[in-house]
Design a protein around this motif. Structure first.
Motif, PDB file in Angstrom:
ATOM      1  N   LEU A   1       7.553   1.354   2.635  1.00 27.12           N
ATOM      2  CA  LEU A   1       7.789   0.289   1.693  1.00 27.12           C
ATOM      3  C   LEU A   1       8.561   0.715   0.543  1.00 27.12           C
ATOM      4  O   LEU A   1       9.559   0.001   0.178  1.00 27.12           O
ATOM      5  CB  LEU A   1       6.602  -0.508   1.298  1.00 27.12           C
TER       6      LEU A   1
ATOM      7  N   VAL B   1      12.102  -6.970   4.482  1.00 23.48           N
ATOM      8  CA  VAL B   1      11.109  -6.167   5.398  1.00 23.48           C
ATOM      9  C   VAL B   1      10.460  -6.458   6.775  1.00 23.48           C
ATOM     10  O   VAL B   1      10.274  -5.626   7.564  1.00 23.48           O
ATOM     11  CB  VAL B   1       9.926  -5.779   4.387  1.00 23.48           C
TER      12      VAL B   1
ATOM     13  N   MET C   1       8.584  -3.022   9.318  1.00 21.95           N
ATOM     14  CA  MET C   1       7.156  -2.681   9.059  1.00 21.95           C
ATOM     15  C   MET C   1       6.018  -2.489  10.007  1.00 21.95           C
ATOM     16  O   MET C   1       6.598  -2.965  11.028  1.00 21.95           O
ATOM     17  CB  MET C   1       6.420  -3.493   7.801  1.00 21.95           C
TER      18      MET C   1
ATOM     19  N   VAL D   1       2.140  -5.568  -1.994  1.00 20.95           N
ATOM     20  CA  VAL D   1       1.332  -5.862  -0.556  1.00 20.95           C
ATOM     21  C   VAL D   1       1.003  -7.321  -0.650  1.00 20.95           C
ATOM     22  O   VAL D   1       0.994  -8.145   0.120  1.00 20.95           O
ATOM     23  CB  VAL D   1       0.583  -4.813  -0.407  1.00 20.95           C
TER      24      VAL D   1
ATOM     25  N   PHE E   1       2.057  -4.821   5.850  1.00 21.85           N
ATOM     26  CA  PHE E   1       2.708  -4.188   4.632  1.00 21.85           C
ATOM     27  C   PHE E   1       2.466  -3.216   3.715  1.00 21.85           C
ATOM     28  O   PHE E   1       2.571  -2.859   2.824  1.00 21.85           O
ATOM     29  CB  PHE E   1       2.986  -5.482   3.711  1.00 21.85           C
TER      30      PHE E   1
END
Length: 1009
Positions: free
Chosen positions: A696, A619, A623, A761, A690
């Motif tokens: 996500l 990720v 993000m 998260v 995040f």
């Protein structure tokens, strides 16, 4: 976002390889490259020099020759590159799906007039200094390329290949066709008839991929009346329709000099080379007219709809598993517009705010979309693809694409999309510098020249770079891309809509149908015919088992030990310190590109958070941050960097079972943009948020889908990763992070996302905080010393922003004690591993490399590939561990038995002085493999982290040179002990694994229902 970066580079590489544009930089290695005295229109050793042109962009001279007697074309690209190349290519348009050209490609390398051994390709592979040795079948051509840094070696390779293509043993030995193509196999009157063959099994493996099936459906839909509707590699359902007579007839037609293109490259004695090719081969042939014309497809009058299917396991979920594709045949396109269409694919779908991708996401059409411009055929194709959709979405998908394209033409691209051109041109700049500085640039140039010959184009035009690019850049103003959409897409009726649906149990159905078909065939055979088939099976095996004579083996040209380079080509490592952080400088010429790697210690991450470490690596950079949303961040990265990557991995310590887990952060950029690159990196590792819930979730869904979509062709990776976990803590760590456990973790997060969102998260933030610290951080820079000063200034500022917090080192204890596992995947073939640890003081790495070469190229090649019909097999020997592997293998237990008997082969190994010397030569060749500058730096980093002394590299060479037959035999006893306490892991078909369930402790479906 990392996926999008890759898409830009793929645009450039496609353009370079397939359309011929290469944006060159003048490199010092090519200075003084034009010293030839050859004159146009004169004859040299049977070749007339038709043209000779110096190409400033790549500082090389392209000479076009024609052999007067045979009509063969020859191109020589002269420069001072010491990685010399040769290839011979034939136009081979297919006429059906039997894969005849692919089978010929394999078969001609199974012995020839002057080299009457069963596998000269293998002998050259194991006893030459080759840096590239292969053969490939394309949609309408077959090519045989080789490369070597040693000119004598290149001549040897050239001789074997020319003899193979023009004088193969296929005409007097039908067993070659059976072995490489296909044959019926029957071992006793009561056993089942089977079909076996190396190409047959290779293509069974290829057809496990839905992508392969999808692109075949696309081609069939657009070009139903051309050769491109056929599978040049061979469809496994139709390969058995090929007869030996058709096989020979095809070779006789296409494999003549009048239908070939010979390519030479690098610093060669060209007149000597021309004399060799003329006297030994081409002078024996007269010109012959060969019809290789390719019928063009008559444009379709309306969009065609085509439905296809790919296999998924019985009872599996088929929701959101359909592929949708809108495709356009692109006819009569200019060179500049080809570059434009490549870039257009990125403008339409390269990021989530690209107009077409944005509309498809907004309307929930699939999980991901992409566009691509494919040059692989005479007819280029533009496709818009959606993955993980549903068939009922097809009309909506079609309407959204058409409406969005019309809107762009009417209103134009928005400013955000136009700004992406800066990103594209930055990527272009870095790509051209990287490629022209590549150790394998000769392969790129070869593709350009041969591709031009294939389609009767001017190779010089495609190697002249700057003017073409300037013309293109002039065209991109004033609605250039909007006009491309209107001309080649909206106003183009020659298009198709392809729907590829999953079909439950299709593979099992195919297996049953084949078994039924073979049983019916057997029932039609008389007792006499059955006896004949058994005899033919036995005769083939006997031929395969019969070794070549010493006289035949000695016919293969080789080198002597005096031709070898015995000294290590060292990459300098200068240790520095900046703000308390250790920095390694590798001064290497990189064409003004900075390659930076940062090795962050991840040993502070608790075991129950390790899967989040892997998710973090996915990720990061994709993000939102404090400054930008993830789409704006993507723009920043593409505008200033050549690439950025995050990878969680390990480094095993030299001569130890210990390992260090690291997060490798890699960036590349032009030296002038390195300061901005570090600013972006600071933004990512210190200021990522995040909390974008929708995005996500999308990343997690796409990661899960990617694994499931590729599962059919990922068997080798699954089996190797799990097998390594059986014998070491490092293997357990990497398997946990990168294999089935991580996939199951993604499934759980996806299925329970809303409930687990806060936890996800929180854990990402926690792991990010643990990883990105100065404690035990190592940084490296690969580039020239002038660029290093810019790096040092930029890194000095960046290093002050890295956290400096201390956390306790964790102890990892993986309790998964599973062994001997079978993993069911949607595949027609198996991927097999066998692994164990050695309890011995035999740790001479150089000698182990020679033993590996002997097992790979003698025992396993013969038993697993030649006799067993698998596409390949090999062994890895690293001090105290051994792993055997086979891939695209029709067998299972039989191959494991072959692995188990390997010690017997070593114990009884015998070779005379010449044979042993050849094994040593081949092993030494693997130590001098050319590598690119970035890889040189990464290798030096690895040596530093693993504490591998430089003296080890020189010692390895000495050990290789001193390896004896006795060393090989002694290792047989060591291997015997290992095999008694070894383990196996197999990924493959449900049918084969369940038939052999007695050898597994557990059998699992990789993708659960």
């Amino acid at each position: 976002m990392k996926k999008y970066l890759k898409s830009i580079i793929s645009i450039l590489i496609l353009t370079l390889f397939l359309n011929g544009f290469l944006f060159g930089i003048q490199i010092p290695v090519y200075a003084d490259s034009v010293n030839t005295q050859l004159v146009e229109n004169k004859i040299y050793n049977g070749f007339e020099l038709k043209s000779k042109k110096y190409i400033e962009d790549i500082q090389s001279t392209l000479m076009e020759f024609e052999h007067i007697k045979s009509g063969a074309k020859l191109y020589y690209l002269q420069n001072n590159d010491d990685n010399k190349r040769f290839s011979i290519t034939f136009r081979t348009p297919p006429k059906d799906n039997t894969g005849v050209n692919h089978i010929i490609e394999h078969s001609v390398l199974c012995g020839s007039k002057n080299y009457p051994v069963k596998d000269p390709f293998l002998l050259m592979k194991k006893q030459s200094l080759q840096t590239f040795l292969n053969a490939m079948t394309g949609p309408d051509y077959t090519t045989y390329p080789v490369a070597s840094k040693n000119e004598k070696d290149l001549e040897n390779l050239m001789s074997v290949y020319l003899d193979a293509v023009f004088y193969p043993n296929i005409y007097n030995n039908p067993k070659i066709f059976k072995q490489e193509g296909w044959h019926y196999e029957l071992n006793s009157p009561d056993s089942e008839i089977k079909i076996n063959g190396i190409v047959y099994n290779e293509m069974k493996g290829r057809y496990s991929s839905p992508y392969r099936i999808l692109f075949k459906e696309i081609t069939n839909s657009l070009y139903p009346d051309t050769i491109y509707k056929f599978e040049s590699g061979g469809n496994p359902n139709e390969i058995p329709n090929l007869t030996y007579e058709q096989f020979l007839k095809t070779h006789k037609k296409y494999y003549v000099p009048s239908n070939c293109c010979i390519f030479l490259y690098g610093n060669l004695d060209i007149e000597k080379t021309l004399k060799f090719i003329d006297e030994k081969y081409l002078s024996k042939f007269d010109r012959k007219k060969v019809d290789t014309s390719i019928k063009k497809q008559k444009p379709l009058s309306k969009r065609k709809v085509q439905l296809g299917y790919y296999p998924v396991p019985k009872n599996s979920d088929i929701k959101n598993k359909t592929y949708l594709s809108l495709n356009y045949a692109i006819n009569n396109i200019s060179d500049e517009d080809s570059i434009g269409m490549n870039i257009l694919s990125y403008l339409l779908t390269g990021s989530d705010y690209s107009p077409l991708k944005k509309e498809l996401l907004k309307n929930n059409i699939g999980l991901d979309s992409s566009a691509m411009y494919d040059f692989s055929y005479m007819h280029p194709t533009f496709s818009i693809l959606v993955e993980n959709a549903n068939e009922q979405d097809k009309e909506k998908f079609e309407k959204i694409v058409d409406d969005t394209l019309r809107k762009i033409v009417k209103e134009g691209f928005d400013e955000q999309s136009k700004n992406k051109l800066d990103s594209i041109f930055n990527s272009y700049e870095i790509s051209k510098r990287t490629l022209t500085n590549s150790a394998f640039k000769g392969q790129i140039y070869e593709n350009i020249v041969v591709n031009a010959w294939l389609y009767n184009q001017d190779a010089v035009k495609y190697l002249k770079i700057d003017s073409n690019f300037k013309n293109f850049k002039k065209k991109i103003s004033e609605r250039y891309f909007e006009n491309l959409i209107e001309k080649y897409l909206l106003n183009n009726k020659h298009s198709s809509l392809v729907i590829l649906n999953p079909k439950q149990g299709l593979e099992e159905e195919n297996i049953l149908n084949l078994r039924k078909k073979l049983a019916e065939y057997k029932s039609t055979l008389s007792n006499k015919e059955i006896d004949k088939l058994i005899k033919e099976t036995q005769e083939l095996k006997k031929w395969q088992e019969t070794p070549d004579s010493k006289e035949a083996i000695n016919s293969i040209p080789t080198l002597s030990l005096s031709d070898l380079n015995t000294k290590v080509d060292n990459v300098e490592t200068i240790e520095k310190n900046k703000n308390g952080i250790k920095v390694l400088l590798h001064p290497v010429f990189t064409n003004d590109i900075a390659y930076v790697k940062m090795y962050f210690d991840t040993s502070k991450v608790p075991q129950d958070k390790l899967l989040y470490l892997e998710l973090l690596s996915i990720v990061l950079g994709d993000m939102d941050t404090d400054k930008h949303n993830y789409m704006e961040l993507e723009d920043e990265i593409n505008r200033y960097l050549g690439g950025i990557s995050f990878k969680a991995t390990t480094f095993g310590k030299y001569n130890s079972d210990k390992y260090e887990p690291k997060m490798i952060v890699g960036i590349s950029s032009l030296n002038d943009k390195i300061y901005k690159s570090f600013e972006i990196l600071d933004e990512i590792i210190n200021h990522t948020k995040f909390t974008n819930k929708d995005h996500l979730k999308e990343i997690i869904q796409m990661e899960r889908a990617s694994f499931e979509n590729n599962i059919g062709s990922a068997g080798m990776g699954i089996a190797i990763s799990r097998a390594k976990s059986y014998i070491s803590d490092e293997g357990k760590y990497n398997d946990y992070l990168n294999n089935i456990d991580f996939y199951k973790f993604m499934c759980d997060l996806d299925d329970n996302f809303d409930k687990k969102y806060d936890e996800i998260v929180k854990n990402l933030e926690y792991v990010n905080k643990l990883v990105f610290n100065k404690d035990n951080l190592l940084v490296s820079y690969t580039g020239d010393k002038k660029g290093y000063s810019k790096f040092e200034e930029a890194f000095s500022s960046f290093s002050n922003k890295i956290r400096d917090e201390k956390y306790p080192v964790q102890t990892y204890n993986f309790n998964n004690n599973s062994k001997n596992e079978g993993f069911i995947i949607p595949s027609k073939v198996q991927y097999i591993t066998k692994v164990g640890k050695i309890e011995s003081d035999f740790k001479e790495s150089g000698k182990l490399m020679v033993i590996k070469s002997i097992l790979d190229n003698n025992y396993l090649w013969q038993e697993v590939r030649v006799k067993g019909g698998a596409y390949g097999g090999g062994v890895s020997i690293r001090n105290n561990s051994v792993m055997f592997v086979s891939w695209e293998d029709p067998n299972l237990k039989e191959t494991l038995n072959i692995f188990d008997k390997s010690f017997e082969y070593l114990k009884n190994f015998n070779a005379d002085e010449r044979e042993m010397t050849n094994f040593i030569i081949g092993t030494m060749g693997s130590l001098d493999y050319p590598i690119d500058p970035a890889d040189k730096g990464a290798m030096a980093d690895s040596m530093y982290i693993t504490q591998t002394p430089l003296e080890e590299l020189q010692r390895i060479r000495k050990e290789v040179l001193s390896t004896t037959v006795e060393d090989v035999r002694n290792y047989g006893s060591i291997l015997e002990k290992m095999l008694k306490d070894s383990y196996h892991c197999v990924a493959g078909s449900k049918d084969k694994i369940e038939k052999n369930k007695d050898i597994f402790d557990s059998i699992k479906n990789v993708v659960e229902n």
